[in-house]
Design an enzyme around this catalytic site. Structure first.
Site, short mmCIF file in Angstrom:
data_model
loop_
_atom_site.label_atom_id
_atom_site.label_comp_id
_atom_site.label_asym_id
_atom_site.label_seq_id
_atom_site.Cartn_x
_atom_site.Cartn_y
_atom_site.Cartn_z
N ARG A 96 -3.87 -9.98 4.88
CA ARG A 96 -5.33 -9.86 4.97
C ARG A 96 -6.07 -11.11 4.47
O ARG A 96 -7.28 -11.21 4.64
CB ARG A 96 -5.80 -8.63 4.19
CG ARG A 96 -5.46 -7.30 4.87
CD ARG A 96 -6.17 -6.13 4.19
NE ARG A 96 -6.10 -4.93 5.00
CZ ARG A 96 -5.19 -3.99 4.86
NH1 ARG A 96 -4.26 -4.12 3.93
NH2 ARG A 96 -5.19 -2.91 5.64
N SER A 130 -0.98 -12.29 1.22
CA SER A 130 -1.27 -11.04 1.91
C SER A 130 -1.65 -11.37 3.34
O SER A 130 -2.31 -12.40 3.60
CB SER A 130 -2.42 -10.29 1.23
OG SER A 130 -2.88 -9.23 2.03
N GLN A 155 -1.13 5.33 8.17
CA GLN A 155 -1.59 4.92 6.84
C GLN A 155 -2.98 4.31 6.85
O GLN A 155 -3.51 3.93 5.81
CB GLN A 155 -0.60 3.95 6.20
CG GLN A 155 -0.52 2.58 6.85
CD GLN A 155 0.65 1.78 6.31
OE1 GLN A 155 1.82 2.12 6.53
NE2 GLN A 155 0.36 0.71 5.57
N GLN A 200 2.51 1.56 -4.03
CA GLN A 200 3.36 1.89 -2.89
C GLN A 200 4.83 1.84 -3.28
O GLN A 200 5.61 2.74 -2.96
CB GLN A 200 3.08 0.91 -1.75
CG GLN A 200 4.06 0.99 -0.59
CD GLN A 200 3.74 -0.02 0.49
OE1 GLN A 200 2.79 0.16 1.23
NE2 GLN A 200 4.52 -1.09 0.58
N LYS A 209 3.81 -6.69 -5.29
CA LYS A 209 2.35 -6.77 -5.15
C LYS A 209 1.75 -5.41 -4.83
O LYS A 209 0.70 -5.04 -5.35
CB LYS A 209 1.97 -7.77 -4.06
CG LYS A 209 0.44 -7.99 -3.96
CD LYS A 209 0.08 -8.98 -2.89
CE LYS A 209 0.15 -8.37 -1.53
NZ LYS A 209 -0.95 -7.35 -1.32
N GLY A 221 7.91 -5.57 -1.97
CA GLY A 221 7.26 -6.47 -2.91
C GLY A 221 6.56 -5.75 -4.04
O GLY A 221 6.03 -4.65 -3.86
N GLU A 269 5.04 -16.07 3.63
CA GLU A 269 6.10 -16.43 2.68
C GLU A 269 6.53 -15.24 1.82
O GLU A 269 7.68 -15.20 1.36
CB GLU A 269 5.63 -17.58 1.78
CG GLU A 269 5.60 -18.93 2.48
CD GLU A 269 6.97 -19.44 2.86
OE1 GLU A 269 7.96 -19.03 2.23
OE2 GLU A 269 7.06 -20.24 3.81
N GLY A 270 5.63 -14.31 1.57
CA GLY A 270 6.02 -13.11 0.82
C GLY A 270 7.07 -12.31 1.55
O GLY A 270 8.07 -11.88 0.96
N HIS A 271 6.88 -12.13 2.87
CA HIS A 271 7.88 -11.43 3.66
C HIS A 271 9.19 -12.22 3.71
O HIS A 271 10.28 -11.66 3.64
CB HIS A 271 7.38 -11.22 5.09
CG HIS A 271 6.15 -10.37 5.20
ND1 HIS A 271 4.92 -10.87 5.53
CD2 HIS A 271 5.97 -9.04 5.00
CE1 HIS A 271 4.04 -9.90 5.56
NE2 HIS A 271 4.64 -8.78 5.23
#
Length: 273
Positions: A184, A182, A58, A150, A146, A144, A32-34
């Site tokens: 993760r 996330s 990275q 970055q 979060k 984002g 949902e964040g994306h």
């Protein structure tokens, strides 16, 4: 929705469109964040481009590159349903070359906080983001809040390299229990997820203190560390929005950041004040 894997083909296609472009860079395993980033891009641009690329530069030696969740078919469907116009899914050899010119993270802000324990991580992030922005050439690119460090470094790169793109910061999306979304999070067991909730709880505690007029970063950090016990803490940091350490919170110019390890999973969260 058009799916393209070639950088040259994508550049040529987008050049023909002559439309405002909104761009969202992802490593897949979309949540949902994306989708929130994509929705913002959809509302503000004529054409929406999303990339899915698990960027090897990275990840440090021993990190979870091979285990990073990959759900290409599900991600394609999510993008289609979200109204994405173009999905860019390159392979590493499409983006990286032998003996290539590299962008590197700044010596100070790229090596504090997450950069202190993951030296070279942000150089890899900036390296791929520079390439992707140059390929897509968007009017607006959405990231984002979060991943605050970055986001800050990408904005810094765009500013210092005089890049013609507007970086749009989008609010962190949270699950119903308050945990920041996330990719993760899938690594967490049921019990570990309960422990992980101490992270947003610590940020809420900090916000509560500030609302009461307590602005000392030392006092706030101590309260947060108490709430976070017994989690393994990467850092608790209170910075201004230029990522400089401060002794007192300045409302409107402060970010409080947490990195904690739950089980073997590294989680990031923050609050912007």
């Amino acid at each position: 929705m058009k799916i393209i894997s070639s950088a040259i083909e994508l550049k040529a296609y987008l050049k023909e469109q002559n439309k405002s472009i909104g761009y969202v860079a992802t490593m897949g395993a979309l949540h949902e964040g994306h989708i929130s980033l994509i929705k913002n891009a959809r509302e503000e641009n004529a054409l929406v481009v999303v990339s899915i690329f698990v960027n090897p530069t990275q990840f440090l030696e021993g990190e979870d590159l091979d285990k990073y969740p990959r759900r290409d078919e599900a991600d394609k469907e999510i993008c289609r349903l979200a109204g994405v116009d173009v999905l860019f899914m390159p392979q590493a050899d499409e983006l990286y070359f032998e003996d290539e010119v590299k962008v590197i993270a700044p010596n100070v802000r790229g090596y504090i906080l997450e950069g202190a324990t993951r030296p070279g991580h942000f150089s890899g992030v900036l390296r791929v983001v520079m390439k992707l922005l140059n390929i897509v050439n968007p009017h607006n690119a959405y990231f984002g809040r979060k991943d605050a460090q970055q986001l800050h470094l990408i904005k810094l790169m765009v500013k210092q390299y005089f890049m013609d793109v507007n970086i749009v910061a989008v609010e962190t999306m949270r699950d119903s229990d308050g945990l920041a979304l996330s990719s993760r999070n899938v690594y967490l067991s049921k019990e570990q997820r309960k422990e992980a909730l101490k992270i947003p709880k610590s940020l809420y505690g900090a916000s509560t203190l500030i609302a009461k007029g307590i602005l000392s970063t030392q006092v706030i950090k101590q309260e947060m560390l108490e709430i976070l016990k017994p989690l393994e803490i990467g850092y608790v940091a209170i910075l201004n929005r230029e990522f400089e350490m401060v002794e007192e919170v300045e409302v409107g110019n402060t970010i409080i950041l947490v990195e904690a390890i739950v089980g073997e999973t590294r989680l990031l969260d923050n609050v912007w004040l």
